[in-house]
Design a protein around this motif. Structure first.
Motif, PDB file in Angstrom:
ATOM      1  N   GLY A   1       0.217  -6.755   5.098  1.00 11.80           N
ATOM      2  CA  GLY A   1      -0.195  -5.639   4.250  1.00 11.80           C
ATOM      3  C   GLY A   1      -1.706  -5.500   4.182  1.00 11.80           C
ATOM      4  O   GLY A   1      -2.239  -4.389   4.234  1.00 11.80           O
ATOM      5  N   ALA A   2      -2.400  -6.627   4.063  1.00  7.83           N
ATOM      6  CA  ALA A   2      -3.867  -6.592   3.999  1.00  7.83           C
ATOM      7  C   ALA A   2      -4.458  -6.085   5.320  1.00  7.83           C
ATOM      8  O   ALA A   2      -5.402  -5.285   5.313  1.00  7.83           O
ATOM      9  CB  ALA A   2      -4.421  -7.972   3.657  1.00  7.83           C
ATOM     10  N   ALA A   3      -3.893  -6.521   6.431  1.00 10.36           N
ATOM     11  CA  ALA A   3      -4.378  -6.052   7.736  1.00 10.36           C
ATOM     12  C   ALA A   3      -4.150  -4.549   7.890  1.00 10.36           C
ATOM     13  O   ALA A   3      -5.027  -3.814   8.361  1.00 10.36           O
ATOM     14  CB  ALA A   3      -3.674  -6.810   8.859  1.00 10.36           C
ATOM     15  N   THR A   4      -2.991  -4.086   7.475  1.00 12.19           N
ATOM     16  CA  THR A   4      -2.685  -2.651   7.543  1.00 12.19           C
ATOM     17  C   THR A   4      -3.608  -1.861   6.628  1.00 12.19           C
ATOM     18  O   THR A   4      -4.126  -0.798   7.003  1.00 12.19           O
ATOM     19  CB  THR A   4      -1.216  -2.401   7.159  1.00 12.19           C
ATOM     20  OG1 THR A   4      -0.379  -3.173   8.027  1.00 12.19           O
ATOM     21  CG2 THR A   4      -0.846  -0.941   7.254  1.00 12.19           C
ATOM     22  N   LEU A   5      -3.819  -2.376   5.434  1.00 13.97           N
ATOM     23  CA  LEU A   5      -4.692  -1.695   4.480  1.00 13.97           C
ATOM     24  C   LEU A   5      -6.124  -1.604   5.000  1.00 13.97           C
ATOM     25  O   LEU A   5      -6.771  -0.559   4.885  1.00 13.97           O
ATOM     26  CB  LEU A   5      -4.654  -2.417   3.135  1.00 13.97           C
ATOM     27  CG  LEU A   5      -5.362  -1.749   1.976  1.00 13.97           C
ATOM     28  CD1 LEU A   5      -4.791  -0.366   1.703  1.00 13.97           C
ATOM     29  CD2 LEU A   5      -5.236  -2.608   0.725  1.00 13.97           C
ATOM     30  N   LEU A   6      -6.623  -2.678   5.589  1.00 13.53           N
ATOM     31  CA  LEU A   6      -7.971  -2.649   6.158  1.00 13.53           C
ATOM     32  C   LEU A   6      -8.065  -1.660   7.319  1.00 13.53           C
ATOM     33  O   LEU A   6      -9.073  -0.955   7.464  1.00 13.53           O
ATOM     34  CB  LEU A   6      -8.385  -4.043   6.614  1.00 13.53           C
ATOM     35  CG  LEU A   6      -8.746  -5.017   5.493  1.00 13.53           C
ATOM     36  CD1 LEU A   6      -8.978  -6.418   6.048  1.00 13.53           C
ATOM     37  CD2 LEU A   6      -9.975  -4.531   4.749  1.00 13.53           C
TER      38      LEU A   6
ATOM     39  N   SER B   1      -2.838   8.359   0.538  1.00 14.62           N
ATOM     40  CA  SER B   1      -1.780   8.069  -0.441  1.00 14.62           C
ATOM     41  C   SER B   1      -0.979   6.840  -0.036  1.00 14.62           C
ATOM     42  O   SER B   1      -0.640   5.994  -0.868  1.00 14.62           O
ATOM     43  CB  SER B   1      -0.837   9.265  -0.576  1.00 14.62           C
ATOM     44  OG  SER B   1      -1.521  10.378  -1.054  1.00 14.62           O
ATOM     45  N   ALA B   2      -0.680   6.733   1.254  1.00 13.18           N
ATOM     46  CA  ALA B   2       0.056   5.557   1.744  1.00 13.18           C
ATOM     47  C   ALA B   2      -0.776   4.282   1.561  1.00 13.18           C
ATOM     48  O   ALA B   2      -0.240   3.235   1.173  1.00 13.18           O
ATOM     49  CB  ALA B   2       0.435   5.744   3.211  1.00 13.18           C
TER      50      ALA B   2
ATOM     51  N   LEU C   1       0.185   1.053  -0.731  1.00 11.01           N
ATOM     52  CA  LEU C   1       0.171  -0.308  -0.189  1.00 11.01           C
ATOM     53  C   LEU C   1      -0.718  -1.215  -1.031  1.00 11.01           C
ATOM     54  O   LEU C   1      -0.355  -2.360  -1.317  1.00 11.01           O
ATOM     55  CB  LEU C   1      -0.297  -0.288   1.264  1.00 11.01           C
ATOM     56  CG  LEU C   1      -0.356  -1.635   1.971  1.00 11.01           C
ATOM     57  CD1 LEU C   1       1.001  -2.317   1.977  1.00 11.01           C
ATOM     58  CD2 LEU C   1      -0.876  -1.453   3.391  1.00 11.01           C
ATOM     59  N   ALA C   2      -1.858  -0.722  -1.474  1.00 13.86           N
ATOM     60  CA  ALA C   2      -2.763  -1.531  -2.295  1.00 13.86           C
ATOM     61  C   ALA C   2      -2.107  -1.901  -3.627  1.00 13.86           C
ATOM     62  O   ALA C   2      -2.197  -3.058  -4.065  1.00 13.86           O
ATOM     63  CB  ALA C   2      -4.068  -0.771  -2.547  1.00 13.86           C
ATOM     64  N   VAL C   3      -1.429  -0.954  -4.246  1.00 10.49           N
ATOM     65  CA  VAL C   3      -0.754  -1.237  -5.522  1.00 10.49           C
ATOM     66  C   VAL C   3       0.383  -2.232  -5.306  1.00 10.49           C
ATOM     67  O   VAL C   3       0.581  -3.161  -6.096  1.00 10.49           O
ATOM     68  CB  VAL C   3      -0.237   0.067  -6.171  1.00 10.49           C
ATOM     69  CG1 VAL C   3       0.642  -0.217  -7.376  1.00 10.49           C
ATOM     70  CG2 VAL C   3      -1.408   0.949  -6.572  1.00 10.49           C
ATOM     71  N   TYR C   4       1.133  -2.073  -4.218  1.00  9.72           N
ATOM     72  CA  TYR C   4       2.235  -2.995  -3.904  1.00  9.72           C
ATOM     73  C   TYR C   4       1.698  -4.414  -3.696  1.00  9.72           C
ATOM     74  O   TYR C   4       2.265  -5.388  -4.210  1.00  9.72           O
ATOM     75  CB  TYR C   4       2.985  -2.514  -2.663  1.00  9.72           C
ATOM     76  CG  TYR C   4       4.192  -3.348  -2.322  1.00  9.72           C
ATOM     77  CD1 TYR C   4       5.407  -3.120  -2.953  1.00  9.72           C
ATOM     78  CD2 TYR C   4       4.127  -4.365  -1.383  1.00  9.72           C
ATOM     79  CE1 TYR C   4       6.521  -3.879  -2.659  1.00  9.72           C
ATOM     80  CE2 TYR C   4       5.225  -5.131  -1.080  1.00  9.72           C
ATOM     81  CZ  TYR C   4       6.425  -4.886  -1.723  1.00  9.72           C
ATOM     82  OH  TYR C   4       7.520  -5.653  -1.428  1.00  9.72           O
TER      83      TYR C   4
ATOM     84  N   PRO D   1       6.827   2.302 -10.174  1.00 14.14           N
ATOM     85  CA  PRO D   1       6.720   3.761 -10.297  1.00 14.14           C
ATOM     86  C   PRO D   1       5.485   4.333  -9.598  1.00 14.14           C
ATOM     87  O   PRO D   1       5.545   5.411  -8.993  1.00 14.14           O
ATOM     88  CB  PRO D   1       6.642   4.004 -11.809  1.00 14.14           C
ATOM     89  CG  PRO D   1       7.213   2.790 -12.431  1.00 14.14           C
ATOM     90  CD  PRO D   1       6.921   1.667 -11.494  1.00 14.14           C
ATOM     91  N   THR D   2       4.377   3.613  -9.653  1.00 11.40           N
ATOM     92  CA  THR D   2       3.160   4.086  -8.996  1.00 11.40           C
ATOM     93  C   THR D   2       3.335   4.106  -7.486  1.00 11.40           C
ATOM     94  O   THR D   2       2.946   5.074  -6.815  1.00 11.40           O
ATOM     95  CB  THR D   2       1.953   3.198  -9.386  1.00 11.40           C
ATOM     96  OG1 THR D   2       1.820   3.205 -10.809  1.00 11.40           O
ATOM     97  CG2 THR D   2       0.671   3.684  -8.735  1.00 11.40           C
ATOM     98  N   VAL D   3       3.922   3.046  -6.941  1.00  9.53           N
ATOM     99  CA  VAL D   3       4.174   2.999  -5.495  1.00  9.53           C
ATOM    100  C   VAL D   3       5.102   4.146  -5.088  1.00  9.53           C
ATOM    101  O   VAL D   3       4.855   4.840  -4.093  1.00  9.53           O
ATOM    102  CB  VAL D   3       4.762   1.625  -5.077  1.00  9.53           C
ATOM    103  CG1 VAL D   3       5.287   1.657  -3.653  1.00  9.53           C
ATOM    104  CG2 VAL D   3       3.714   0.534  -5.226  1.00  9.53           C
ATOM    105  N   ALA D   4       6.158   4.371  -5.854  1.00 12.72           N
ATOM    106  CA  ALA D   4       7.104   5.447  -5.530  1.00 12.72           C
ATOM    107  C   ALA D   4       6.419   6.806  -5.563  1.00 12.72           C
ATOM    108  O   ALA D   4       6.607   7.637  -4.656  1.00 12.72           O
ATOM    109  CB  ALA D   4       8.280   5.413  -6.497  1.00 12.72           C
ATOM    110  N   LEU D   5       5.607   7.043  -6.571  1.00 14.52           N
ATOM    111  CA  LEU D   5       4.913   8.326  -6.695  1.00 14.52           C
ATOM    112  C   LEU D   5       3.919   8.536  -5.552  1.00 14.52           C
ATOM    113  O   LEU D   5       3.856   9.623  -4.958  1.00 14.52           O
ATOM    114  CB  LEU D   5       4.191   8.408  -8.046  1.00 14.52           C
ATOM    115  CG  LEU D   5       3.506   9.723  -8.360  1.00 14.52           C
ATOM    116  CD1 LEU D   5       4.535  10.839  -8.497  1.00 14.52           C
ATOM    117  CD2 LEU D   5       2.710   9.604  -9.637  1.00 14.52           C
ATOM    118  N   LEU D   6       3.169   7.506  -5.214  1.00 20.30           N
ATOM    119  CA  LEU D   6       2.199   7.618  -4.120  1.00 20.30           C
ATOM    120  C   LEU D   6       2.894   7.815  -2.771  1.00 20.30           C
ATOM    121  O   LEU D   6       2.416   8.583  -1.931  1.00 20.30           O
ATOM    122  CB  LEU D   6       1.287   6.394  -4.085  1.00 20.30           C
ATOM    123  CG  LEU D   6       0.242   6.334  -5.194  1.00 20.30           C
ATOM    124  CD1 LEU D   6      -0.395   4.955  -5.251  1.00 20.30           C
ATOM    125  CD2 LEU D   6      -0.811   7.412  -5.010  1.00 20.30           C
TER     126      LEU D   6
END
Length: 160
Positions: A23-28, A59-60, A64-67, A129-134
């Protein structure tokens, strides 16, 4: 996952670590791409299609950051601490605790009771809920981007 040998176990550490690293690699990577879209040359080439595409990716990335933030909440809790939290937060009417399990989708740590009144602990209530909304916003921006791209290509073909 609850096993007969250890029903008091949250998320598997190895799986959680793999989720965090990937997740961190994808986010970066997403952050690097989105930052590259802020250059003067890239901004000059912006169309409605590209703007919606980049909003979808933004948004994605935020989802991912919130997750990942939620995953970090679970990572640093020992199994024994989870059991104590289950006891402290047990709702009225819940009978004896029989185990703990960690779910990745939705992200949660679930305390299981003998009368099936399961309840979640440890993960902040705003995470899922935040992840779902984003993710929903990312989906709609992606669909809008496809529509704009299709219209742009159709208009270009008619002119040519």
């Amino acid at each position: 996952m609850i096993t007969a040998s250890n029903p008091w176990r949250g998320h598997d550490f190895a799986t959680m670590l793999a989720v965090l690293v990937a997740g961190a690699a994808t986010l970066l990577s997403l952050a690097g791409y989105l930052c590259s879209r802020l250059t003067r040359e890239a901004r000059r080439e912006y169309t409605a299609f590209r703007l919606c595409r980049d909003l979808s990716l933004l948004s994605a990335a935020a989802a991912l950051a919130v997750y990942l933030w939620g995953c970090l909440h679970s990572l640093f809790l020992a199994d024994q601490e989870l059991a104590h939290r289950c006891e402290r937060q047990k709702p009225a009417g819940a009978l004896a605790l029989v185990g703990i399990r960690g779910d990745f989708i939705p992200l949660r740590v679930v305390c299981e009771t003998s009368n099936s009144h399961d309840y979640s602990i440890a993960i902040p209530g705003y995470i899922n809920p935040t992840v779902a909304l984003l993710l929903l916003l990312a989906f709609f921006c992606a669909v809008t981007s496809v529509v704009f791209h299709y219209k742009q290509r159709t208009t270009t073909r008619k002119k040519g």
